[in-house]
Design an enzyme around this catalytic site. Structure first.
Site, mmCIF file in Angstrom:
data_model
loop_
_atom_site.group_PDB
_atom_site.id
_atom_site.type_symbol
_atom_site.label_atom_id
_atom_site.label_comp_id
_atom_site.label_asym_id
_atom_site.label_seq_id
_atom_site.Cartn_x
_atom_site.Cartn_y
_atom_site.Cartn_z
ATOM 1 N N CYS A 1 14.241 -6.464 -5.435
ATOM 2 C CA CYS A 1 15.372 -6.669 -6.340
ATOM 3 C C CYS A 1 14.889 -7.177 -7.693
ATOM 4 O O CYS A 1 13.824 -7.783 -7.804
ATOM 5 C CB CYS A 1 16.318 -7.694 -5.755
ATOM 6 S SG CYS A 1 16.857 -7.292 -4.103
ATOM 7 N N ARG B 1 10.059 -1.591 -9.602
ATOM 8 C CA ARG B 1 9.931 -2.486 -8.457
ATOM 9 C C ARG B 1 10.550 -1.882 -7.203
ATOM 10 O O ARG B 1 10.295 -2.355 -6.096
ATOM 11 C CB ARG B 1 10.609 -3.821 -8.763
ATOM 12 C CG ARG B 1 9.977 -4.565 -9.933
ATOM 13 C CD ARG B 1 10.818 -5.752 -10.325
ATOM 14 N NE ARG B 1 10.905 -6.718 -9.258
ATOM 15 C CZ ARG B 1 10.117 -7.759 -9.122
ATOM 16 N NH1 ARG B 1 9.166 -7.975 -9.993
ATOM 17 N NH2 ARG B 1 10.261 -8.601 -8.134
ATOM 18 N N TRP C 1 17.632 -4.049 -3.721
ATOM 19 C CA TRP C 1 16.920 -3.328 -2.662
ATOM 20 C C TRP C 1 17.548 -3.821 -1.369
ATOM 21 O O TRP C 1 17.401 -4.986 -1.003
ATOM 22 C CB TRP C 1 15.432 -3.658 -2.726
ATOM 23 C CG TRP C 1 14.565 -2.841 -1.806
ATOM 24 C CD1 TRP C 1 14.053 -1.598 -2.047
ATOM 25 C CD2 TRP C 1 14.092 -3.224 -0.507
ATOM 26 N NE1 TRP C 1 13.297 -1.183 -0.984
ATOM 27 C CE2 TRP C 1 13.300 -2.165 -0.022
ATOM 28 C CE3 TRP C 1 14.252 -4.346 0.289
ATOM 29 C CZ2 TRP C 1 12.672 -2.195 1.218
ATOM 30 C CZ3 TRP C 1 13.639 -4.377 1.532
ATOM 31 C CH2 TRP C 1 12.853 -3.309 1.982
ATOM 32 N N ASN D 1 17.977 -12.687 -5.941
ATOM 33 C CA ASN D 1 16.843 -12.089 -5.232
ATOM 34 C C ASN D 1 16.473 -13.030 -4.096
ATOM 35 O O ASN D 1 16.550 -14.248 -4.269
ATOM 36 C CB ASN D 1 15.622 -11.960 -6.154
ATOM 37 C CG ASN D 1 15.789 -10.885 -7.189
ATOM 38 O OD1 ASN D 1 16.789 -10.175 -7.203
ATOM 39 N ND2 ASN D 1 14.808 -10.776 -8.081
ATOM 40 N N GLY D 2 16.012 -12.495 -2.991
ATOM 41 C CA GLY D 2 15.618 -13.351 -1.870
ATOM 42 C C GLY D 2 16.583 -13.179 -0.715
ATOM 43 O O GLY D 2 17.384 -12.241 -0.683
ATOM 44 N N GLU E 1 -7.073 3.539 2.804
ATOM 45 C CA GLU E 1 -6.348 3.507 1.532
ATOM 46 C C GLU E 1 -5.948 4.924 1.100
ATOM 47 O O GLU E 1 -4.845 5.142 0.586
ATOM 48 C CB GLU E 1 -7.220 2.816 0.465
ATOM 49 C CG GLU E 1 -6.647 2.769 -0.929
ATOM 50 C CD GLU E 1 -5.290 2.085 -1.046
ATOM 51 O OE1 GLU E 1 -4.837 1.454 -0.080
ATOM 52 O OE2 GLU E 1 -4.656 2.221 -2.103
ATOM 53 N N LYS F 1 -2.128 6.090 0.400
ATOM 54 C CA LYS F 1 -1.674 6.680 -0.870
ATOM 55 C C LYS F 1 -0.927 7.975 -0.610
ATOM 56 O O LYS F 1 0.138 8.215 -1.151
ATOM 57 C CB LYS F 1 -2.874 6.989 -1.799
ATOM 58 C CG LYS F 1 -3.497 5.852 -2.543
ATOM 59 C CD LYS F 1 -2.663 5.208 -3.598
ATOM 60 C CE LYS F 1 -1.787 4.141 -3.052
ATOM 61 N NZ LYS F 1 -2.295 2.816 -2.876
ATOM 62 N N GLU G 1 2.567 7.418 1.223
ATOM 63 C CA GLU G 1 3.647 6.720 0.516
ATOM 64 C C GLU G 1 4.234 7.539 -0.628
ATOM 65 O O GLU G 1 5.412 7.392 -0.930
ATOM 66 C CB GLU G 1 3.228 5.319 0.058
ATOM 67 C CG GLU G 1 2.276 5.261 -1.101
ATOM 68 C CD GLU G 1 1.955 3.827 -1.531
ATOM 69 O OE1 GLU G 1 2.849 2.982 -1.538
ATOM 70 O OE2 GLU G 1 0.785 3.579 -1.878
ATOM 71 N N HIS H 1 -11.674 9.132 20.280
ATOM 72 C CA HIS H 1 -11.087 8.238 21.288
ATOM 73 C C HIS H 1 -9.584 8.452 21.409
ATOM 74 O O HIS H 1 -8.888 7.593 21.947
ATOM 75 C CB HIS H 1 -11.414 6.781 20.956
ATOM 76 C CG HIS H 1 -12.884 6.498 21.028
ATOM 77 N ND1 HIS H 1 -13.575 6.439 22.216
ATOM 78 C CD2 HIS H 1 -13.803 6.306 20.041
ATOM 79 C CE1 HIS H 1 -14.858 6.203 21.961
ATOM 80 N NE2 HIS H 1 -15.027 6.127 20.648
ATOM 81 N N LYS I 1 7.917 -2.391 -5.245
ATOM 82 C CA LYS I 1 6.621 -2.746 -5.821
ATOM 83 C C LYS I 1 6.181 -4.118 -5.357
ATOM 84 O O LYS I 1 5.008 -4.358 -5.107
ATOM 85 C CB LYS I 1 6.727 -2.709 -7.348
ATOM 86 C CG LYS I 1 5.413 -3.001 -8.074
ATOM 87 C CD LYS I 1 4.386 -1.923 -7.802
ATOM 88 C CE LYS I 1 3.035 -2.209 -8.432
ATOM 89 N NZ LYS I 1 1.977 -1.393 -7.804
HETATM 90 O O1 M6R Z 1 1.475 -7.126 -4.740
HETATM 91 P P1 M6R Z 1 0.621 -7.016 -3.522
HETATM 92 O O2 M6R Z 1 -0.736 -6.553 -3.797
HETATM 93 O O3 M6R Z 1 0.637 -8.285 -2.696
HETATM 94 O O4 M6R Z 1 1.348 -5.919 -2.631
HETATM 95 C C1 M6R Z 1 0.933 -5.631 -1.340
HETATM 96 C C2 M6R Z 1 1.478 -4.307 -0.868
HETATM 97 O O5 M6R Z 1 2.877 -4.346 -0.806
HETATM 98 C C3 M6R Z 1 1.048 -3.154 -1.782
HETATM 99 O O6 M6R Z 1 -0.334 -3.099 -1.923
HETATM 100 C C4 M6R Z 1 1.558 -1.806 -1.229
HETATM 101 O O7 M6R Z 1 0.919 -1.507 -0.038
HETATM 102 C C5 M6R Z 1 1.323 -0.712 -2.274
HETATM 103 N N1 M6R Z 1 2.570 -0.135 -2.650
HETATM 104 C C6 M6R Z 1 0.511 0.411 -1.794
HETATM 105 O O8 M6R Z 1 0.308 1.350 -2.795
#
Ligand code: M6R
Length: 613
Positions: free
Chosen positions: A2, A27, A79, A105-106, A486, A490, A493, A509, A608
């Site tokens: 949010c 975000r 959100w 927010n929260g 990673e 990528k 997502e 396995h 984000k």
């Molecule tokens: O802000 P942060 O690095 O703590 O965020 C952690 C994850 O939410 C963040 O890396 C997320 O996995 C990314 N969107 C991946 O691209």
């Protein structure tokens, strides 16, 4: 997640607020709303969907003069947590009287109990949200003094909040408070801007005040008064953002993600600048506040983070063991506080977080502090909660990362972890000569990465071959194993293609059962120790008809023979090579997602900065 914006000044508040929300779109959110003080009354417009839809809604529902004459207001991107992303659940929410508007927010954890209590007193709720309960609670506590009402309400609340409150009974100020969710106040000339993230403030001023937990601020166009929840005045310094408003623009690229991938040579140069001592073959990381004696005392390095930051930690784990001979382990921040981590004063806990606001990573920091560990952070966002709570650490200097998919933060996180490992290593097994050699390799990172970024067009051509698949497997060994994880993250997502990362040896396995003719296997097969074994694993995949895309070292003709397609990266130390390798996978994921027509910068369901558990 949010986002909050509040404005009080002389300008057209509705436009300022909606523009502020646009700056927070990255975000991740699913509905938006705005409340303005119009002629002594609160006017609200809300809409599911994007900020553009909110803008249209406000223009359609409000007379033109209402849209542009207000000079005070609050706004929000939501959100969804409690209730779906509908108009009625969107913020701002009003109290029972309709005089008080709140954005939040929260999460209010005890909202059910509070709601029952208020319903028993005759309050009627329109939404399913926890936020509306807080709006009503403030109204219920209001005995003539808004500030006191907010304090009284917040004392009854369990959970986290960053809030901004507007009241028709008190039209010349906005009250804002935080516990666990960030609030930044921009100190302008005759105007004050409140936001959950400095990106919404950048175009107004560079001068900001960060609220601490349990701070509550009374904000007017030209004053900011901060107290704690017991009404005791507190002083918070004005800080300089030091951010360029242009850094938060796309700068000619189609997407922020592509821009951020291309920025990596510069970001890495910034992350490294002034931090290597080539004559002593070590690194100088000023913010860590550690003496050589402190470093010598460290018996274990524990790296915590989530998502991409967790993957950076996994590369760090290899680096600390390899360069510094120190026991190192990575723990998922979300699990950390629930599993009784065994920690003591000789354990260095490094919290890794781009945003510095991730709820689970913050909780891990608090747990590690409780247990007496030596805690530091590795954050990108200056002044973020994790950076401030740890009090020591290293900033990435990657610049604002707007795309939800983290790219430049990851490569800078790894670069900083390598510098940390180098420093620790020089106090242990690394000789001066070893250190000088490794420092030179770190220094070369920007040019190594530039050579991969330059291949964007040819990677796009390769991506076209893979964009129609629905599944993909990423495999790697040693420090390339986290790169495989990673790369898979990528791809999934942003392209919504199902992708999994595995250790190359792990496929047989179980997961190998899923391979069919044409299933893509993206293999990290660079020329580093273990390459031959990875090539063996590739053979196993080829035997089942998989289509292999290799990330291989330039000039490695032997490895090229095993691949249907390949992307080359420059030859480098195995730990250093993780960075150009991941950049190749970032570009691959980007182009696949683009060809599949996905919404790259704001993928569905994602935020984000993940400020809830
Ligand atoms: O802000 P942060 O690095 O703590 O965020 C952690 C994850 O939410 C963040 O890396 C997320 O996995 C990314 N969107 C991946 O691209």
């Amino acid at each position: 997640m949010c986002g909050i914006v509040g404005y009080i000044g002389k300008a057209d508040a509705t436009s300022v607020l909606i523009n502020g929300l646009r700056r927070l779109e990255y975000r991740g959110y699913d509905s938006a709303g705005v409340a303005i003080m119009d002629d002594g009354r609160i006017a609200i417009a809300k809409s599911p969907g994007k900020v553009a839809a909110l803008n249209d809604r406000a223009r359609a529902e409000w007379p033109a003069e209402r849209f542009s004459r207000a000079t005070t207001g609050i706004a929000h991107t939501r959100w969804a947590t409690h209730g779906p992303p509908t108009e009625v659940n969107a913020h701002p929410h009003l109290d029972q009287s309709g005089d008080i508007a709140l954005v939040h927010n929260g999460i209010i954890e005890n909202y059910r109990a509070l709601r029952s209590r208020l319903e028993a007193k005759g309050h009627l709720f329109l939404s399913e949200t926890d936020t509306e309960v807080l709006a009503h609670l403030i109204g219920d506590c209001h005995k003539g003094d808004l500030f006191q009402a907010i304090c009284d309400a917040l004392h009854q609340v369990e959970g986290t909040f960053g809030i901004a409150v507007l009241s028709a009974r008190d039209p010349h100020r906005i009250i804002t408070a935080r516990r666990g969710s960030p609030i930044v106040i921009g100190v302008g000339e005759g105007e004050t801007i409140i936001a959950s993230d400095a990106s919404a403030i950048l175009s107004h001023t560079q001068r900001v005040i960060y609220l601490d937990d349990n701070d509550i601020a009374i904000v007017t166009a030209d004053s900011i008064e901060i107290r704690d929840l017991h009404n005791v005045p507190v002083t918070r310094e004005i800080a300089e953002l030091g951010l360029d408003a242009e850094a938060a623009e796309k700068g000619g690229f189609d997407h922020f993600m592509l821009k951020e991938i291309h920025e990596q040579p510069d970001c890495l140069a910034n992350a490294i600048r002034g931090r290597l001592d080539h004559s002593l073959g070590t690194s100088v990381l000023a913010g860590t506040g550690t003496s050589p004696r402190d470093l010598a005392e460290i018996s274990r390095v524990v790296l915590v983070g989530c998502g991409t930051s967790l993957h950076a930690g996994l590369v760090g784990e290899y680096a600390f063991e390899d360069l510094a001979d120190v026991h190192s382990e990575v723990q998922q921040a979300a699990e950390f506080r629930y599993r009784n981590p065994i920690l003591g004063s000789r354990d260095l806990v490094v919290a890794i977080s781009q945003s510095g606001e991730t709820a689970d990573t913050l909780a891990a920091v608090r747990e590690a502090n409780q247990k007496g560990a030596f805690v530091m952070s590795l954050c990108n966002v200056v002044g973020s909660t994790i950076a401030r709570e740890t009090g020591r650490g290293v900033y990435l200097h990657a610049g604002p990362e707007i795309s939800v998919a983290s790219t430049k933060a990851f490569t800078c996180q790894v670069a900083v972890l390598l510098m940390m490992a180098l420093k620790l290593g020089r106090g242990r097994r690394f000789s001066r000569e070893d250190g000088i050699r490794f420092a030179r390799e770190i220094e070369s990172l920007p040019s190594l990465v530039a050579r991969v970024v330059d291949q964007s067009d040819s990677i796009a051509t390769i991506a076209a071959t893979y964009q129609k698949n629905e599944h993909a497997f990423f495999i790697g060994r040693g420090p390339m194993y986290p790169v495989a994880l990673e790369g898979a993250l990528k791809l999934k997502e942003i392209s919504y293609l199902h992708a999994e990362g595995y250790h190359a040896a792990e496929l047989k396995h179980g997961p190998i059962a899923l391979l069919q003719p044409g299933t893509p296997v993206i293999a990290l097969a660079c020329d580093i120790p273990g390459k031959d074994k990875t090539l063996g694993n590739i053979e196993e995949c080829r035997a089942r008809g998989a289509r292999i895309l290799g990330i291989i070292t330039e000039g490695d003709h032997e490895a090229a023979e095993f691949m249907d397609d390949f992307i080359t990266i420059p030859r480098a130390h195995p730990l250093i090579a993780t960075i150009p390798a991941v950049v190749a996978l970032q570009l691959f994921a980007y182009h696949v997602a683009r060809l599949r027509g996905c919404e790259i910068d704001q993928p569905r369901n994602l935020a984000k900065s993940v400020t809830v558990e």
